[in-house]
Design a protein around this motif. Structure first.
Motif, mmCIF file in Angstrom:
data_model
loop_
_atom_site.group_PDB
_atom_site.id
_atom_site.type_symbol
_atom_site.label_atom_id
_atom_site.label_comp_id
_atom_site.label_asym_id
_atom_site.label_seq_id
_atom_site.Cartn_x
_atom_site.Cartn_y
_atom_site.Cartn_z
ATOM 1 N N ALA A 1 44.655 35.534 32.569
ATOM 2 C CA ALA A 1 45.745 34.785 33.192
ATOM 3 C C ALA A 1 45.906 35.224 34.642
ATOM 4 C CB ALA A 1 47.044 35.010 32.420
ATOM 5 N N PHE A 2 46.584 34.386 35.434
ATOM 6 C CA PHE A 2 46.822 34.709 36.839
ATOM 7 C C PHE A 2 47.438 36.106 36.973
ATOM 8 C CE2 PHE A 2 48.051 29.976 36.845
ATOM 9 C CZ PHE A 2 46.714 29.587 36.875
ATOM 10 N N GLY A 3 46.946 36.862 37.943
ATOM 11 C CA GLY A 3 47.426 38.225 38.118
ATOM 12 C C GLY A 3 46.609 39.150 37.245
ATOM 13 N N CYS A 4 45.348 39.336 37.582
ATOM 14 C CA CYS A 4 44.380 40.092 36.777
ATOM 15 C C CYS A 4 45.010 41.347 36.168
ATOM 16 C CB CYS A 4 43.208 40.479 37.670
ATOM 17 S SG CYS A 4 41.987 41.528 36.877
ATOM 18 N N PRO A 5 45.054 41.447 34.832
ATOM 19 C CA PRO A 5 45.664 42.615 34.199
ATOM 20 C C PRO A 5 45.031 43.934 34.632
ATOM 21 C CG PRO A 5 45.322 40.878 32.573
ATOM 22 C CD PRO A 5 44.622 40.446 33.825
ATOM 23 N N CYS A 6 43.738 43.919 34.988
ATOM 24 C CA CYS A 6 43.092 45.156 35.424
ATOM 25 C C CYS A 6 43.809 45.761 36.629
ATOM 26 C CB CYS A 6 41.634 44.891 35.790
ATOM 27 S SG CYS A 6 40.589 44.437 34.408
ATOM 28 N N ASP A 7 44.339 44.901 37.500
ATOM 29 C CA ASP A 7 45.044 45.388 38.683
ATOM 30 C C ASP A 7 46.344 46.097 38.325
ATOM 31 O OD1 ASP A 7 43.048 44.349 40.246
ATOM 32 O OD2 ASP A 7 44.148 42.541 40.815
ATOM 33 N N PHE A 8 46.800 45.898 37.089
ATOM 34 C CA PHE A 8 48.063 46.495 36.641
ATOM 35 C C PHE A 8 47.849 47.515 35.530
ATOM 36 C CE2 PHE A 8 48.938 42.440 38.552
ATOM 37 C CZ PHE A 8 50.091 42.639 39.286
ATOM 38 N N ASN A 9 46.588 47.947 35.338
ATOM 39 C CA ASN A 9 46.244 48.888 34.268
ATOM 40 C C ASN A 9 46.679 48.366 32.905
ATOM 41 O OD1 ASN A 9 45.009 50.757 35.963
ATOM 42 N ND2 ASN A 9 46.928 51.816 36.395
ATOM 43 N N ALA A 10 46.546 47.056 32.729
ATOM 44 C CA ALA A 10 46.917 46.418 31.467
ATOM 45 C C ALA A 10 45.665 45.879 30.771
ATOM 46 C CB ALA A 10 47.901 45.279 31.723
ATOM 47 N N LYS A 11 45.809 45.497 29.506
ATOM 48 C CA LYS A 11 44.686 44.996 28.729
ATOM 49 C C LYS A 11 44.356 43.563 29.132
ATOM 50 C CE LYS A 11 45.674 47.850 24.655
ATOM 51 N NZ LYS A 11 45.982 47.840 23.189
ATOM 52 N N PRO A 12 43.096 43.145 28.980
ATOM 53 C CA PRO A 12 42.723 41.764 29.289
ATOM 54 C C PRO A 12 43.569 40.770 28.504
ATOM 55 C CG PRO A 12 40.775 43.101 28.905
ATOM 56 C CD PRO A 12 41.941 43.937 28.511
ATOM 57 N N THR A 13 43.878 39.642 29.107
ATOM 58 C CA THR A 13 44.736 38.638 28.488
ATOM 59 C C THR A 13 44.241 38.246 27.105
ATOM 60 O OG1 THR A 13 45.270 37.753 30.671
ATOM 61 C CG2 THR A 13 45.739 36.349 28.775
ATOM 62 N N ASN A 14 42.931 38.042 26.972
ATOM 63 C CA ASN A 14 42.352 37.587 25.707
ATOM 64 C C ASN A 14 41.651 38.697 24.936
ATOM 65 O OD1 ASN A 14 42.967 34.718 26.266
ATOM 66 N ND2 ASN A 14 41.474 34.984 27.913
ATOM 67 N N GLY A 15 41.894 39.939 25.361
ATOM 68 C CA GLY A 15 41.299 41.073 24.668
ATOM 69 C C GLY A 15 39.949 41.488 25.195
ATOM 70 N N HIS A 16 39.279 40.590 25.922
ATOM 71 C CA HIS A 16 37.978 40.902 26.500
ATOM 72 C C HIS A 16 37.926 40.340 27.920
ATOM 73 C CE1 HIS A 16 37.511 36.751 25.123
ATOM 74 N NE2 HIS A 16 36.517 36.643 25.993
ATOM 75 N N CYS A 17 36.944 40.779 28.681
ATOM 76 C CA CYS A 17 36.825 40.359 30.079
ATOM 77 C C CYS A 17 35.487 39.666 30.307
ATOM 78 C CB CYS A 17 36.941 41.565 31.004
ATOM 79 S SG CYS A 17 36.611 41.164 32.751
ATOM 80 N N GLU A 18 35.534 38.485 30.889
ATOM 81 C CA GLU A 18 34.343 37.778 31.349
ATOM 82 C C GLU A 18 34.637 37.284 32.756
ATOM 83 O OE1 GLU A 18 32.534 35.870 27.249
ATOM 84 O OE2 GLU A 18 34.172 34.820 28.278
ATOM 85 N N GLY A 19 33.757 37.569 33.686
ATOM 86 C CA GLY A 19 34.060 37.147 35.045
ATOM 87 C C GLY A 19 32.955 37.463 36.025
ATOM 88 N N LEU A 20 33.320 37.423 37.282
ATOM 89 C CA LEU A 20 32.372 37.648 38.369
ATOM 90 C C LEU A 20 33.106 38.250 39.548
ATOM 91 C CD1 LEU A 20 32.641 35.109 40.807
ATOM 92 C CD2 LEU A 20 32.402 33.914 38.629
ATOM 93 N N LEU A 21 32.375 38.975 40.361
ATOM 94 C CA LEU A 21 32.923 39.504 41.600
ATOM 95 C C LEU A 21 31.795 39.724 42.587
ATOM 96 C CD1 LEU A 21 33.910 43.274 41.211
ATOM 97 C CD2 LEU A 21 32.411 42.061 39.651
#
Length: 210
Positions: A19-39
């Protein structure tokens, strides 16, 4: 062996399935429990030792089964086909994390990724407008992703929000936006209305310059 001296300055984009506001930036768990993305980024000015990297683009596709700090991630590097063999080697020196201080972005990635897919060298089209919260990345047959402003759910008007991390290891300040991703490389997934961060960054072996 002496570490390589390097610096990358340019246009940074991170898109993911959260979800908007990447949880990683807040030391929180991924919105859907896992992370898929690009940087990754378009380098406006950069070098590794004497090898210049100005104008080149590189990205990494990633997948993690849980919070990033738990590791077990997989990554596929995507490198601008215009890069010479020397420039490719220089970028891999950075992405390996071996030429970065402990606790910096590329060093951390090297610790949490356990599966490295073969790199892709391909033509890359990248459009980036941080202030407008708009971007587009196209790598034919591999990746298509676009970014647009978050919309007010009632009025449809563009919504603006920034994330500021004075001690961030990825960026110091970023514009938050909405992204769509279709990845058809080694890490396949598709998501709509996920998170995006657009930022101007300067990465060094010691971390992000303020």
């Amino acid at each position: 062996m002496a570490q390589a001296k390097w610096r990358l300055e340019g246009e940074w984009m991170k898109n993911c399935n959260c979800a908007f506001g990447c949880p990683c930036d807040f030391n929180a768990k991924p919105t859907n429990g896992h992370c898929e993305g690009l940087l990754g980024m378009r380098i406006t000015k950069g070098h590794v030792d004497e090898v210049h990297l100005d104008g080149l683009i590189f990205f990494a596709m990633v997948r993690f089964p849980g919070p990033l700090h738990e590791g077990n991630g997989e990554l596929q590097p995507i490198i601008d086909e215009r890069a010479t063999p020397q420039q490719r080697e220089a970028l891999f020196k950075i992405m390996s994390g071996q030429n970065s201080a402990e606790g910096t972005l590329f060093h951390i990635v090297s610790l949490i990724v356990t599966k490295m897919h073969d790199p892709i060298f391909a033509p890359i089209t990248f459009k980036f407008d941080k202030e407008a919260r708009k971007a587009q990345l196209s790598i034919p047959g591999v990746l298509e992703t676009d970014v647009e402003p978050i919309k007010n759910p009632v009025t449809g008007a563009p919504h603006r929000i920034r994330v500021v991390m004075p001690e961030g290891f990825e960026h110091i300040e970023g514009e938050v936006a909405s992204s769509n991703i279709k990845s058809t490389g080694a890490i396949k997934f598709e998501t709509r209305g996920g998170h995006s961060t657009l930022a101007h960054v300067a990465q060094t072996p010691e971390g992000v310059e303020a």
